[in-house]
Motif scaffolding. Structure first.
Motif, mmCIF file in Angstrom:
data_model
loop_
_atom_site.group_PDB
_atom_site.id
_atom_site.type_symbol
_atom_site.label_atom_id
_atom_site.label_comp_id
_atom_site.label_asym_id
_atom_site.label_seq_id
_atom_site.Cartn_x
_atom_site.Cartn_y
_atom_site.Cartn_z
ATOM 1 N N UNK A 84 0.865 -1.285 -0.066
ATOM 2 C CA UNK A 84 0.202 0.060 0.011
ATOM 3 C C UNK A 84 0.949 1.269 0.042
ATOM 4 N N UNK A 85 0.652 2.072 -0.900
ATOM 5 C CA UNK A 85 1.347 3.257 -0.787
ATOM 6 C C UNK A 85 0.733 4.655 -0.379
ATOM 7 N N UNK A 86 -0.577 4.440 -0.730
ATOM 8 C CA UNK A 86 -1.288 5.789 0.152
ATOM 9 C C UNK A 86 -2.700 5.431 0.205
ATOM 10 N N UNK A 87 -3.484 5.746 1.113
ATOM 11 C CA UNK A 87 -4.961 5.694 1.458
ATOM 12 C C UNK A 87 -5.589 6.953 1.117
ATOM 13 N N UNK A 88 -6.395 7.203 0.353
ATOM 14 C CA UNK A 88 -7.139 8.527 -0.106
ATOM 15 C C UNK A 88 -8.362 9.008 0.527
ATOM 16 N N UNK A 89 -8.875 8.283 1.864
ATOM 17 C CA UNK A 89 -10.046 8.561 2.402
ATOM 18 C C UNK A 89 -9.604 8.167 3.957
ATOM 19 N N UNK A 90 -10.811 8.702 4.535
ATOM 20 C CA UNK A 90 -10.764 8.402 6.095
ATOM 21 C C UNK A 90 -11.948 7.420 6.477
ATOM 22 N N UNK A 92 -15.040 5.765 7.609
ATOM 23 C CA UNK A 92 -16.418 6.484 8.025
ATOM 24 C C UNK A 92 -16.747 7.541 6.891
ATOM 25 N N UNK A 93 -16.186 7.726 5.922
ATOM 26 C CA UNK A 93 -16.195 8.748 4.799
ATOM 27 C C UNK A 93 -17.133 8.202 3.919
ATOM 28 N N UNK A 94 -17.866 9.134 3.447
ATOM 29 C CA UNK A 94 -18.873 8.915 2.214
ATOM 30 C C UNK A 94 -17.975 9.219 0.932
ATOM 31 N N UNK A 95 -18.125 8.284 0.087
ATOM 32 C CA UNK A 95 -17.204 7.984 -1.297
ATOM 33 C C UNK A 95 -18.254 8.192 -2.377
ATOM 34 N N UNK A 96 -17.828 8.664 -3.428
ATOM 35 C CA UNK A 96 -18.454 8.520 -4.765
ATOM 36 C C UNK A 96 -18.139 7.378 -5.498
ATOM 37 N N UNK A 97 -19.155 7.140 -6.512
ATOM 38 C CA UNK A 97 -18.779 5.954 -7.393
ATOM 39 C C UNK A 97 -17.413 6.487 -8.268
ATOM 40 N N UNK A 98 -16.542 5.486 -8.359
ATOM 41 C CA UNK A 98 -15.298 5.649 -8.844
ATOM 42 C C UNK A 98 -14.105 6.528 -8.315
ATOM 43 N N UNK A 99 -14.340 6.748 -7.159
ATOM 44 C CA UNK A 99 -13.389 7.544 -6.215
ATOM 45 C C UNK A 99 -12.268 6.945 -5.916
ATOM 46 N N UNK A 100 -10.984 7.362 -6.118
ATOM 47 C CA UNK A 100 -9.883 6.587 -5.614
ATOM 48 C C UNK A 100 -9.541 6.172 -4.085
ATOM 49 N N UNK A 101 -9.640 4.911 -3.919
ATOM 50 C CA UNK A 101 -9.622 4.740 -2.366
ATOM 51 C C UNK A 101 -7.820 4.073 -1.929
ATOM 52 N N UNK A 102 -7.316 3.408 -2.799
ATOM 53 C CA UNK A 102 -6.041 2.995 -2.297
ATOM 54 C C UNK A 102 -5.273 3.065 -3.524
ATOM 55 N N UNK A 195 -10.667 0.759 8.144
ATOM 56 C CA UNK A 195 -9.475 0.419 7.277
ATOM 57 C C UNK A 195 -8.581 -0.559 8.229
ATOM 58 N N UNK A 196 -8.437 -1.688 7.374
ATOM 59 C CA UNK A 196 -7.515 -2.613 8.228
ATOM 60 C C UNK A 196 -5.892 -2.632 7.812
ATOM 61 N N UNK A 197 -5.539 -1.613 6.738
ATOM 62 C CA UNK A 197 -4.296 -1.508 6.579
ATOM 63 C C UNK A 197 -3.693 -0.314 6.738
ATOM 64 N N UNK A 198 -2.489 -0.013 6.648
ATOM 65 C CA UNK A 198 -2.056 1.406 6.639
ATOM 66 C C UNK A 198 -0.783 1.392 5.372
ATOM 67 N N UNK A 199 -0.281 2.744 5.067
ATOM 68 C CA UNK A 199 0.703 2.815 4.114
ATOM 69 C C UNK A 199 1.920 1.923 4.407
ATOM 70 N N UNK A 200 2.475 1.093 3.675
ATOM 71 C CA UNK A 200 3.561 0.269 3.833
ATOM 72 C C UNK A 200 2.902 -1.170 3.877
ATOM 73 N N UNK A 201 1.574 -1.376 4.160
ATOM 74 C CA UNK A 201 1.421 -2.782 4.601
ATOM 75 C C UNK A 201 1.356 -3.734 3.225
ATOM 76 N N UNK A 202 1.714 -4.939 3.518
ATOM 77 C CA UNK A 202 1.883 -5.812 2.378
ATOM 78 C C UNK A 202 0.360 -6.567 2.397
ATOM 79 N N UNK A 203 -0.263 -6.371 1.039
ATOM 80 C CA UNK A 203 -1.471 -7.011 0.869
ATOM 81 C C UNK A 203 -1.510 -7.800 -0.305
ATOM 82 N N UNK A 204 -2.359 -8.728 -0.344
ATOM 83 C CA UNK A 204 -2.537 -9.923 -1.389
ATOM 84 C C UNK A 204 -3.912 -10.198 -1.383
#
Length: 389
Positions: A84-90, A92-102, A195-204
Motif C-alpha cells: 500500500x502506497x497511499x490511502x485517499x480517504x478516512x 467512515x467517509x462517504x465516497x462517490x462511485x469511481x473515487x480513488x480509495x487505495x 480500514x484494516x491496513x496502513x501505508x506500507x502494508x503488504x496486501x494480497x
C-alpha cells in the motif's frame, strides 16, 4: 285491691295486647304486599355503556419488526500482491462511485508496461522495414530477377511481423491492466467502514478486506408477513406502489417508503414470507443493522361493521356481542372477528346502526334488562331510559 279495680286492670291489659296484635298483623301484611310488588317488578336493570355499530372503510394495517439492510455492500480486496502506497480517504467517509480509495506500489508493473509498449513499437518498425523489402522484392520478381520462392520468403516475414505485433500488443494491454490494479476505486457511492491496513502494508488477494463500502442511500428494510397476506400483497403491488412506514425508537416523524420486493417462496417453518421496502435516507436516520417497526396497509375492508374492541366477548366456542333491543333487553349474538386495529374491531354478523353493549357485560345474559350508564358507572339520568352515545 277491690274486685272493681282488678276488672279494670284486666280490661286495660286486654286492650294493650289487642292493639299490639293488630299492629303486628298490619306490619306483617304490609311487608308481604311489598314483597309481592317487588316480585312483580322483577330485578333492577343493569347499568351498561352502549354504542352503535358503525359502517366505514377500514385499511388493514399490517405491523412487523424489520431489519435495516444495505442495498449493496462490498469488501474491497486487492487483485495483486503489492504494498500500500497511499490511502485517499478516512474511515467512515462517504465516497462517490469511481473515487480513488487505495494506491498500491506499481513500479514493477509500470516498467513491464513500458517494456511491452516498447516491444510493440519495435515490432511496428520491423514490420515497416519488412514491408519495404517486400515491395522491392516484388518489383524484382516482376522483372524476373528473383524466383517465386524468394518473394514468398519476403511475404512470410511481413505476415509474421504482423502477428508478432498482435501478440506484443496483447502483452502491453495485459501490463496496462496490471498497472490498473494498483489503483483501487469505489464501485458505487456509499460509506466506508474500518480500514484494516496502513501505508506500507503488504496486501494480497487472500488477505482480509482492506475496507468495506456500504450503500446507505437509498436503503432497504427487510421484514416478514404472514402467508395469509400474500394474495393481498400481490394484488396491491400489481395495482400500484404500496406505501410502507417505519417508526424509529427515538421518535420523530415516520419515514415513508415503498414495497419493492416480495420473496418467491413462503418459509415453511414460520409460515411467513420475506418482503423488502426501499427508503430514501438523505438524513441518515436508517443505518444497516438497525431494528425498526414497520407498518403498511396493502388492502382496505370496504363498508366494514366497526365496534369498540372491548365490545367483542370471547366464549368457549366463539366470539359474541350483546345487542340491545328496543325493549332495552340484550341478546347474545355470535360474530366473526375480521380485524382488530387498536381500539376498534371489524366484525361480521351484525348490521350497522344496531346498538351493542360496550361496558358492563360481566353479569349479562340473554333477556337481561339494561339501562344506560355514564362512564363513571352510575345510571344516566334521562327519564329512566338512558342516553346512548
Amino acid at each position: 285491691m277491690t274486685a272493681t279495680s282488678k276488672r279494670r286492670v284486666w280490661i286495660a291489659t286486654f286492650v294493650v295486647v289487642l292493639v299490639a296484635a293488630g299492629l303486628g298483623t298490619w306490619y306483617w301484611l304490609g311487608s308481604k304486599s311489598s314483597e309481592a310488588q317487588g316480585a312483580r317488578k322483577g330485578p333492577a336493570p343493569i347499568p351498561v355503556v352502549t354504542a352503535k355499530v358503525e359502517s366505514r372503510d377500514v385499511p388493514v394495517k399490517l405491523r412487523a419488526n424489520g431489519n435495516v439492510v444495505a442495498l449493496q455492500s462490498v469488501e474491497i480486496r486487492p487483485q495483486v500482491t503489492s504494498t500500500v502506497r497511499a490511502i485517499h480517504f478516512t474511515e467512515g467517509q462517504s465516497v462517490k462511485a469511481g473515487e480513488l480509495l487505495f494506491s498500491l506500489d506499481a513500479r514493477a508493473d509500470e516498467a513491464n508496461m513500458r517494456k511491452a509498449q516498447a516491444q510493440v513499437e519495435k515490432d511496428k518498425a520491423d514490420l515497416l522495414t519488412a514491408t519495404r523489402d517486400f515491395e522491392r522484392q516484388k518489383e524484382l520478381f516482376n522483372q524476373k530477377f528473383i524466383s517465386q520462392a524468394a518473394l514468398d520468403v519476403a511475404q512470410n516475414k511481413v505476415d509474421t511481423l504482423r502477428g508478432q505485433i498482435a501478440v506484443d500488443q496483447a502483452a502491453a494491454d495485459s501490463a496496462r491492466v496490471a498497472v490498473g490494479y494498483s489503483e483501487i476505486r469505489a464501485t458505487f457511492a456509499g460509506r466506508t467502514g474500518v480500514v484494516s491496513v496502513r501505508p506500507g502494508s503488504l496486501v494480497q488477494p487472500s488477505s482480509p478486506p482492506l475496507v468495506t463500502v456500504t450503500q446507505v442511500n437509498p436503503i432497504q428494510v427487510s421484514f416478514t408477513l404472514p402467508e395469509k397476506e400474500l394474495a393481498g400483497l400481490r394484488g396491491a403491488m400489481v395495482a400500484g406502489a404500496i406505501e410502507v412506514s417505519v417508526l424509529l425508537e427515538g421518535g420523530g416523524a415516520p419515514l415513508k417508503g415503498k414495497l419493492t420486493f416480495l420473496d418467491n417462496a413462503v418459509d415453511t417453518t414460520t409460515g411467513t414470507i420475506r418482503v423488502k421496502a426501499e427508503f430514501s435516507n438523505d438524513q441518515g436516520r436508517l443505518w444497516p443493522g438497525m431494528y425498526v417497526n414497520v407498518e403498511l396497509a396493502p388492502r382496505t375492508i370496504v363498508g366494514g361493521s366497526v365496534v369498540p374492541v372491548q365490545a367483542v366477548q370471547t366464549g368457549p366456542d366463539n366470539r359474541f356481542i350483546y345487542v340491545v333491543g328496543e325493549d332495552r333487553k340484550v341478546t347474545q349474538k355470535t360474530v366473526t372477528l375480521a380485524l382488530v386495529d387498536g381500539s376498534i374491531a371489524v366484525i361480521e354478523g351484525v348490521s350497522p346502526g344496531q346498538r351493542i353493549v360496550v361496558e358492563g357485560t360481566q353479569n349479562l345474559r340473554t333477556g337481561t334488562s339494561v339501562v344506560e350508564a355514564d362512564r363513571a358507572g352510575a345510571p344516566a339520568k334521562s327519564g329512566g331510559k338512558g342516553k346512548a352515545p
